[in-house]
Motif scaffolding. Structure first.
Motif, short mmCIF file in Angstrom:
data_model
loop_
_atom_site.label_atom_id
_atom_site.label_comp_id
_atom_site.label_asym_id
_atom_site.label_seq_id
_atom_site.Cartn_x
_atom_site.Cartn_y
_atom_site.Cartn_z
N LEU A 176 0.84 -1.18 0.00
CA LEU A 176 0.00 0.00 0.00
C LEU A 176 0.88 1.24 0.00
CD1 LEU A 176 -2.95 -0.80 2.44
CD2 LEU A 176 -2.91 -0.85 -0.05
N ALA A 177 0.46 2.24 -0.77
CA ALA A 177 1.25 3.46 -0.88
C ALA A 177 0.32 4.66 -0.87
CB ALA A 177 2.07 3.46 -2.17
N ALA A 178 0.85 5.78 -0.37
CA ALA A 178 0.17 7.07 -0.48
C ALA A 178 0.74 7.76 -1.70
CB ALA A 178 0.40 7.90 0.78
N LEU A 179 -0.08 7.93 -2.73
CA LEU A 179 0.40 8.43 -4.01
C LEU A 179 -0.10 9.86 -4.21
CD1 LEU A 179 0.55 6.40 -7.28
CD2 LEU A 179 -0.15 8.79 -7.31
N LYS A 180 0.84 10.78 -4.33
CA LYS A 180 0.51 12.20 -4.49
C LYS A 180 0.71 12.60 -5.94
CE LYS A 180 0.96 15.25 -1.37
NZ LYS A 180 1.39 16.22 -0.32
N VAL A 181 -0.34 13.18 -6.53
CA VAL A 181 -0.31 13.63 -7.92
C VAL A 181 -0.29 15.15 -7.95
CG1 VAL A 181 -1.43 13.50 -10.17
CG2 VAL A 181 -1.68 11.62 -8.56
N VAL A 182 0.63 15.72 -8.70
CA VAL A 182 0.80 17.17 -8.77
C VAL A 182 -0.35 17.81 -9.53
CG1 VAL A 182 2.25 18.98 -9.77
CG2 VAL A 182 3.30 17.06 -8.55
N LYS A 183 -0.76 18.98 -9.10
CA LYS A 183 -1.83 19.73 -9.75
C LYS A 183 -1.43 20.13 -11.17
CE LYS A 183 -3.74 22.97 -7.30
NZ LYS A 183 -3.92 24.11 -6.36
N GLU A 184 -2.45 20.31 -12.01
CA GLU A 184 -2.20 20.58 -13.43
C GLU A 184 -1.45 21.88 -13.65
OE1 GLU A 184 -4.68 20.83 -17.64
OE2 GLU A 184 -5.70 20.30 -15.76
N ASP A 185 -1.76 22.93 -12.86
CA ASP A 185 -1.08 24.21 -13.08
C ASP A 185 0.40 24.11 -12.77
OD1 ASP A 185 -1.55 23.87 -10.41
OD2 ASP A 185 -2.09 25.97 -10.00
N LEU A 186 0.76 23.34 -11.74
CA LEU A 186 2.18 23.12 -11.45
C LEU A 186 2.83 22.26 -12.52
CD1 LEU A 186 2.23 22.52 -7.58
CD2 LEU A 186 3.16 24.46 -8.83
N ALA A 187 2.09 21.26 -13.03
CA ALA A 187 2.64 20.36 -14.04
C ALA A 187 3.00 21.11 -15.32
CB ALA A 187 1.65 19.24 -14.34
N ARG A 188 2.35 22.24 -15.56
CA ARG A 188 2.65 23.02 -16.76
C ARG A 188 3.90 23.88 -16.60
NH1 ARG A 188 -3.12 23.93 -16.77
NH2 ARG A 188 -2.76 25.98 -15.85
N ASP A 189 4.38 24.01 -15.38
CA ASP A 189 5.54 24.85 -15.10
C ASP A 189 6.82 24.01 -15.28
OD1 ASP A 189 7.67 26.22 -13.72
OD2 ASP A 189 6.14 27.49 -12.83
N GLN A 190 7.57 24.27 -16.34
CA GLN A 190 8.74 23.46 -16.65
C GLN A 190 9.83 23.58 -15.58
OE1 GLN A 190 8.91 21.14 -19.05
NE2 GLN A 190 6.75 21.69 -19.32
N GLU A 191 9.94 24.78 -15.00
CA GLU A 191 10.92 24.95 -13.93
C GLU A 191 10.56 24.08 -12.75
OE1 GLU A 191 12.75 28.45 -11.01
OE2 GLU A 191 11.30 28.94 -12.58
N PHE A 192 9.27 24.04 -12.43
CA PHE A 192 8.83 23.17 -11.35
C PHE A 192 9.12 21.71 -11.68
CE2 PHE A 192 5.63 20.17 -9.90
CZ PHE A 192 5.79 20.28 -8.52
#
Length: 702
Positions: free
Chosen positions: A39-55
């Motif tokens: 079992l794992a706690a899986l964290k998915v990044v928000k779409e607005d952050l995913a669009r930030d290439q620096e992030f």
């Protein structure tokens, strides 16, 4: 925990989603099941952050570094994909409430529980800082409670948000009530910033409120910068230490090492009753039951009961000497808190929280507990007939990878990860076999003889991986926690092993196999993580995880110390706060290379007792290794160096001249082929085999 919605995916990467655990500024968090049944706690990044290439770039770097964090108070990073359309990271699932929910539901913690909480948080920060990270957002919501101690989460992505979308919304400095003054003022941060937050978390656990009150950021932040903390309600014995932690000047705060040392000097809660209040234990049981129900109701059916405690020898449970902290009542948790680096098993959701130890080891005959008296079974330790039956060789390296070691004949390479230790043909990439279960440490002699440690013993395995000898100091000590840090001399005649015991003591035993006698018992006040014999077997190196000196060398014949390196804590700043103090023996000369501080490497002639070469670095390296001919020194490193490139570096040993420029793939867990045919390094879940001259990939295993 909430059901999945129609908009949630069924899978993320190879992991099946089971339920929603929550959401935050970074994105959604799911309960997931890995292909291996964890079992794992899986964290998915928000779409607005995913669009930030620096992030994205920063997130990828921080995830790789977070995978290097290991310790009993930080959940393992089991998988991640920072390059997915929506980047994600999965960590070990801890079935317990957050500190926030525990305090709101049950009230402030008693003093004894607060002591254990503080030690656990400090040990978590030690692990995070040792990996080159700073948390920057330690708060009660980022502390999960379990019988084995507090579990600090979100350390892998806290630094990734700097300079990205979250900065623009005023969140990059952390949570207002627990952030440090230097973060508020936009000044340089350091591990001392996390210590400030640690104290705020403990004050909350003691009183039910933050030390500077709550409210809007515009109200709280001026109090953080300009007012004294409110410690009313904090038990009197803890106030002086917490007041120091909350000092406005970072240099006046104690280190996490000092916090552990100070609090460990006083009695901790009885192991019989555990460290948590009874109501919190009940909440943990409820979380376990809820997870169990979700798993049972999932489309793929229940989890297969195949979890093996990380430090348990095979043959089922060993009642009376099992040291994994599985019992929900918390038996032994207080003692475990004082054992830095101990391998603890996750609390499996199918266990009933009442000390049920019926989980069968993979490959064992049944799930029934072993009724033996706790002595390790030599036959079962060497039984490898079925070791490939439950490992298809195609499921990757599940969990944190601790060791990568070529076999002495150069034909294969061992990979010791959280879930399994496997042997591979490095040229073809073919899976050979699995050592079942996974030892806590291992080493190989020149003829292939192996020493491996488990919870209550060290074993010697021949080249067919059959157990031929056991080493047990139970008669010497009554309070052994576990065996670790094993090494075997090149000729196979001597074995060294680290045994924690007593009041945070460590003894390094040097065992003469032929005489079946202990040559030396080297008592250590600090935590010894690793031992290693020199190539001629005449010296033994100790790497100290906590305390100083950090690297020590002993004469094997006399047991006398001949070299100590890094005697005092170095001054660090910014992102160069991690001090790995990696070291390596030359295979051809009496030379020991040591990363003394932030990548400044010294080569010691340990027979002459002097430094013969100094190499100016720019960051700390996770590994050092000499080439097979001793003429080149390699380093492995994750982040950027002072010269601006990432990955490790290589130097000419004779001149100190750097042989690399730009980025390299010398990422982590560096190993050198004994014949000089290849270098091995780990990148996420892939084992890279590199050409020693060009550092180009010649094969990869994943």
């Amino acid at each position: 925990m909430h059901p999945l919605t129609s908009g949630d995916p069924a899978h993320i990467g190879p992991h099946r989603l089971l339920a929603r655990l929550g959401a935050g500024g970074m994105g959604e968090v799911y309960l997931a099941r890995t292909p291996q049944g964890r079992l794992a706690a899986l964290k998915v990044v928000k779409e607005d952050l995913a669009r930030d290439q620096e992030f994205r770039s920063r997130f990828a770097r921080e995830v790789r570094t977070a995978q290097m964090v290991e310790g009993p108070f930080t959940p393992d990073v089991v998988d991640a994909d920072p390059h997915a359309d929506l980047p994600w990271m999965a960590t070990e699932y801890v079935p317990g409430p957050t500190l926030t929910k525990a305090v709101k539901g049950n009230g402030p913690f008693p003093e004894a529980s607060l002591r254990v909480l503080t030690i656990g948080l400090a040990r978590a920060l030690q692990a995070v800082h040792a990996a080159g990270l700073m948390h920057r957002d330690l708060k009660p919501d980022n502390v999960l409670l379990s019988p084995r101690g507090p579990q600090v989460i979100d350390f892998g992505i806290a630094r990734a948000v700097e300079g990205t979308v979250l900065t623009k919304t005023g969140q990059a400095f952390g949570t207002p009530s627990y952030t440090s003054p230097e973060q508020v003022m936009g000044q340089e941060t350091s591990p001392a910033s996390d210590v400030f937050s640690l104290a705020g978390v403990v004050v909350y656990a003691a009183t039910g409120r933050p030390p500077f009150g709550s409210g809007k950021a515009a109200e709280v932040l001026p109090r953080v910068v300009g007012q004294e903390p409110n410690l009313d309600g904090v038990p009197e014995p803890l106030r002086p230490l917490l007041a120091r932690c909350l000092a406005k000047d970072p240099t006046e705060r104690p280190t996490s090492d000092e916090i552990v040392r100070v609090l460990s000097a006083d009695p901790l809660p009885s192991a019989e009753h555990g460290w948590l209040p009874a109501q919190v234990n009940q909440s943990i049981n409820a979380h376990q039951h809820e997870a169990h129900q979700v798993v049972q109701a999932s489309p793929s059916g229940p989890l297969q009961n195949t979890t093996t405690p990380l430090n348990q020898p095979p043959g089922g449970s060993r009642k009376g000497r099992r040291r994994t902290g599985l019992i929900a009542a918390g038996a032994g948790a207080a003692a475990l808190l004082l054992a830095a680096g101990i391998g603890l098993a996750a609390v499996a959701p199918w266990e009933n929280g009442e000390g049920d130890e019926g989980t069968a080891a993979p490959g064992s005959d049944s799930g029934e507990p072993d009724e033996a008296d706790g002595e390790a079974d030599p036959e079962s330790l060497g039984d490898q007939d079925d070791m490939a039956a439950d490992w298809d060789g195609e499921t990757g390296f599940d969990g944190f990878v601790s060791d990568v070691v070529f076999t002495p004949d150069g034909s294969g390479i061992y990979v010791r990860a959280t879930s399994a230790m496997t042997l591979w043909d490095w040229e073809s990439g073919e899976f050979q076999h699995r050592l079942n279960p996974t030892p806590t440490s291992f080493d190989l002699a020149d003829d292939g003889t192996m020493v491996a440690t488990y919870a209550d013993t060290a074993v010697i395995l021949d080249t067919d991986l059959e157990t031929v000898e056991l080493f047990d100091v139970a008669e010497e000590l009554d309070d052994i926690i576990d065996y670790r840090g094993a090494s075997i001399s090149p000729d196979g005649s001597l074995v060294s092993v680290v045994v924690p015991h007593g009041d945070d003591q460590r003894t390094v035993y040097v065992w003469d196999r032929e005489a079946d006698a202990i040559m030396h018992a080297l008592e250590q006040d600090n935590d010894v993580g690793h031992t290693e014999f020199s190539p001629d077997g005449d010296h033994l190196r100790l790497r100290i995880l906590e305390g100083y000196p950090r690297v020590m060398l002993y004469d094997v014949a006399t047991g006398e110390e001949v070299l100590s390196v890094i005697e005092e804590e170095p001054e660090t700043s910014g992102d160069l706060s991690s001090n790995w103090h990696a070291s390596a023996f030359s295979p051809t000369e009496p030379i020991l290379a040591v990363d003394r501080n932030e990548g400044d490497i010294a080569l010691y002639d340990y027979e002459e007792g002097k430094v013969i070469l100094e190499i100016e670095g720019g960051r700390s390296y996770s590994n050092l290794a000499f080439s097979a001919d001793g003429q080149t020194l390699y380093s492995a490193g994750m982040g950027s160096t002072a010269t601006g490139h990432s990955g490790g570096r290589a130097w000419d040993v004779a001149t100190g001249e750097e042989l690399t420029s730009g980025d390299t793939l010398l990422i982590d867990r560096l190993a050198v082929h004994p014949g000089g045919e290849a270098l091995a390094a780990f990148q996420r879940d892939t084992l890279l085999l590199l050409d020693p001259e060009t550092l180009e990939v010649i094969n990869e295993i994943s």
